[in-house]
Scaffold this motif. Structure first.
Motif, mmCIF file in Angstrom:
data_model
loop_
_atom_site.group_PDB
_atom_site.id
_atom_site.type_symbol
_atom_site.label_atom_id
_atom_site.label_comp_id
_atom_site.label_asym_id
_atom_site.label_seq_id
_atom_site.Cartn_x
_atom_site.Cartn_y
_atom_site.Cartn_z
ATOM 1 N N ILE A 4 -74.376 -51.455 66.260
ATOM 2 C CA ILE A 4 -75.631 -50.767 66.540
ATOM 3 C C ILE A 4 -76.506 -50.890 65.305
ATOM 4 O O ILE A 4 -76.078 -50.584 64.198
ATOM 5 C CB ILE A 4 -75.377 -49.286 66.874
ATOM 6 N N LYS A 5 -77.708 -51.346 65.513
ATOM 7 C CA LYS A 5 -78.647 -51.450 64.393
ATOM 8 C C LYS A 5 -79.099 -50.049 64.000
ATOM 9 O O LYS A 5 -79.306 -49.190 64.860
ATOM 10 C CB LYS A 5 -79.849 -52.298 64.784
ATOM 11 N N PRO A 6 -79.278 -49.792 62.715
ATOM 12 C CA PRO A 6 -79.779 -48.474 62.285
ATOM 13 C C PRO A 6 -81.150 -48.195 62.906
ATOM 14 O O PRO A 6 -81.959 -49.109 63.091
ATOM 15 C CB PRO A 6 -79.889 -48.605 60.769
ATOM 16 N N TYR A 7 -81.390 -46.943 63.214
ATOM 17 C CA TYR A 7 -82.657 -46.560 63.827
ATOM 18 C C TYR A 7 -83.012 -45.131 63.459
ATOM 19 O O TYR A 7 -82.194 -44.377 62.936
ATOM 20 C CB TYR A 7 -82.583 -46.707 65.354
ATOM 21 N N ARG A 8 -84.261 -44.776 63.718
ATOM 22 C CA ARG A 8 -84.747 -43.408 63.548
ATOM 23 C C ARG A 8 -85.428 -42.986 64.834
ATOM 24 O O ARG A 8 -85.822 -43.823 65.639
ATOM 25 C CB ARG A 8 -85.763 -43.313 62.400
ATOM 26 N N ILE A 9 -85.603 -41.682 64.995
ATOM 27 C CA ILE A 9 -86.319 -41.135 66.149
ATOM 28 C C ILE A 9 -87.723 -40.769 65.668
ATOM 29 O O ILE A 9 -87.892 -39.907 64.816
ATOM 30 C CB ILE A 9 -85.617 -39.880 66.710
ATOM 31 N N LYS A 10 -88.716 -41.435 66.221
ATOM 32 C CA LYS A 10 -90.102 -41.259 65.784
ATOM 33 C C LYS A 10 -90.878 -40.394 66.773
ATOM 34 O O LYS A 10 -90.787 -40.580 67.987
ATOM 35 C CB LYS A 10 -90.768 -42.623 65.665
ATOM 36 N N HIS A 11 -91.646 -39.447 66.229
ATOM 37 C CA HIS A 11 -92.575 -38.663 67.043
ATOM 38 C C HIS A 11 -93.879 -39.454 67.081
ATOM 39 O O HIS A 11 -94.587 -39.565 66.076
ATOM 40 C CB HIS A 11 -92.776 -37.268 66.435
ATOM 41 N N LYS A 12 -94.172 -40.050 68.217
ATOM 42 C CA LYS A 12 -95.303 -40.982 68.329
ATOM 43 C C LYS A 12 -96.653 -40.381 67.951
ATOM 44 O O LYS A 12 -97.413 -41.021 67.229
ATOM 45 C CB LYS A 12 -95.341 -41.588 69.733
ATOM 46 N N PRO A 13 -96.997 -39.156 68.391
ATOM 47 C CA PRO A 13 -98.328 -38.634 68.059
ATOM 48 C C PRO A 13 -98.575 -38.428 66.561
ATOM 49 O O PRO A 13 -99.696 -38.580 66.098
ATOM 50 C CB PRO A 13 -98.395 -37.297 68.797
ATOM 51 N N THR A 14 -97.538 -38.087 65.803
ATOM 52 C CA THR A 14 -97.745 -37.817 64.373
ATOM 53 C C THR A 14 -97.284 -38.955 63.473
ATOM 54 O O THR A 14 -97.675 -39.021 62.314
ATOM 55 C CB THR A 14 -96.986 -36.556 63.933
ATOM 56 N N GLY A 15 -96.391 -39.821 63.983
ATOM 57 C CA GLY A 15 -95.829 -40.867 63.139
ATOM 58 C C GLY A 15 -94.719 -40.348 62.236
ATOM 59 O O GLY A 15 -94.218 -41.063 61.381
ATOM 60 N N LEU A 16 -94.309 -39.088 62.427
ATOM 61 C CA LEU A 16 -93.235 -38.501 61.636
ATOM 62 C C LEU A 16 -91.906 -38.721 62.342
ATOM 63 O O LEU A 16 -91.863 -39.102 63.504
ATOM 64 C CB LEU A 16 -93.487 -37.004 61.431
ATOM 65 N N TYR A 17 -90.811 -38.471 61.614
ATOM 66 C CA TYR A 17 -89.483 -38.761 62.138
ATOM 67 C C TYR A 17 -88.656 -37.493 62.281
ATOM 68 O O TYR A 17 -88.765 -36.572 61.486
ATOM 69 C CB TYR A 17 -88.765 -39.755 61.216
ATOM 70 N N TYR A 18 -87.784 -37.491 63.279
ATOM 71 C CA TYR A 18 -86.935 -36.337 63.561
ATOM 72 C C TYR A 18 -85.793 -36.273 62.555
ATOM 73 O O TYR A 18 -85.156 -37.282 62.247
ATOM 74 C CB TYR A 18 -86.376 -36.438 64.980
ATOM 75 N N TYR A 19 -85.537 -35.070 62.050
ATOM 76 C CA TYR A 19 -84.411 -34.818 61.167
ATOM 77 C C TYR A 19 -83.704 -33.571 61.679
ATOM 78 O O TYR A 19 -84.275 -32.485 61.654
ATOM 79 C CB TYR A 19 -84.876 -34.599 59.728
ATOM 80 N N PRO A 20 -82.474 -33.713 62.185
ATOM 81 C CA PRO A 20 -81.796 -32.564 62.787
ATOM 82 C C PRO A 20 -81.330 -31.550 61.754
ATOM 83 O O PRO A 20 -81.240 -31.856 60.567
ATOM 84 C CB PRO A 20 -80.582 -33.205 63.471
ATOM 85 N N GLY A 21 -81.051 -30.370 62.221
ATOM 86 C CA GLY A 21 -80.490 -29.345 61.351
ATOM 87 C C GLY A 21 -81.213 -28.027 61.527
ATOM 88 O O GLY A 21 -82.393 -27.988 61.832
ATOM 89 N N SER A 22 -80.466 -26.966 61.336
ATOM 90 C CA SER A 22 -81.072 -25.645 61.460
ATOM 91 C C SER A 22 -81.586 -25.189 60.098
ATOM 92 O O SER A 22 -81.094 -25.619 59.060
ATOM 93 C CB SER A 22 -80.044 -24.652 61.995
#
Length: 94
Positions: A4-22
């Motif tokens: 699996i190639k490394p990837y990130r989850i992108k929020h399209k409207p802002t161009g920012l990326y998801y980072y999980p955690g509480s």
């Protein structure tokens, strides 16, 4: 063995990326780099993705401008939670 190639989850409207955690802001400039198939889409199969914003920072300032729901709820001393549609996110291969 499939790789699996490394990837990130992108929020399209802002161009920012998801980072999980509480207890943290979930949209960041770098996000989390995933190397497995398991990601936020697996946890929220049929529901919007909850995003938490804490402490007014550069990221929060960007979101306040681009996501009206956050701008209305965010204060300097407390965070906020908004639920964003899954369709607003995409997988970005690195």
């Amino acid at each position: 063995m499939s790789s699996i190639k490394p990837y990130r989850i992108k929020h399209k409207p802002t161009g920012l990326y998801y980072y999980p955690g509480s207890g943290r802001t979930n949209l960041t400039f770098r996000g989390k780099i995933y190397k497995t198939k398991q990601n936020v889409f697996d946890y929220y199969l049929y529901s919007p993705i909850p995003i938490y914003m804490f402490n007014v920072s550069k990221t929060a300032e960007i979101c306040k401008r681009l996501i009206p729901e956050i701008g209305e709820k965010l204060s300097k001393y407390s965070g906020c939670k908004v639920e964003l549609p899954r369709e607003d996110f995409e997988i970005e291969t690195l």
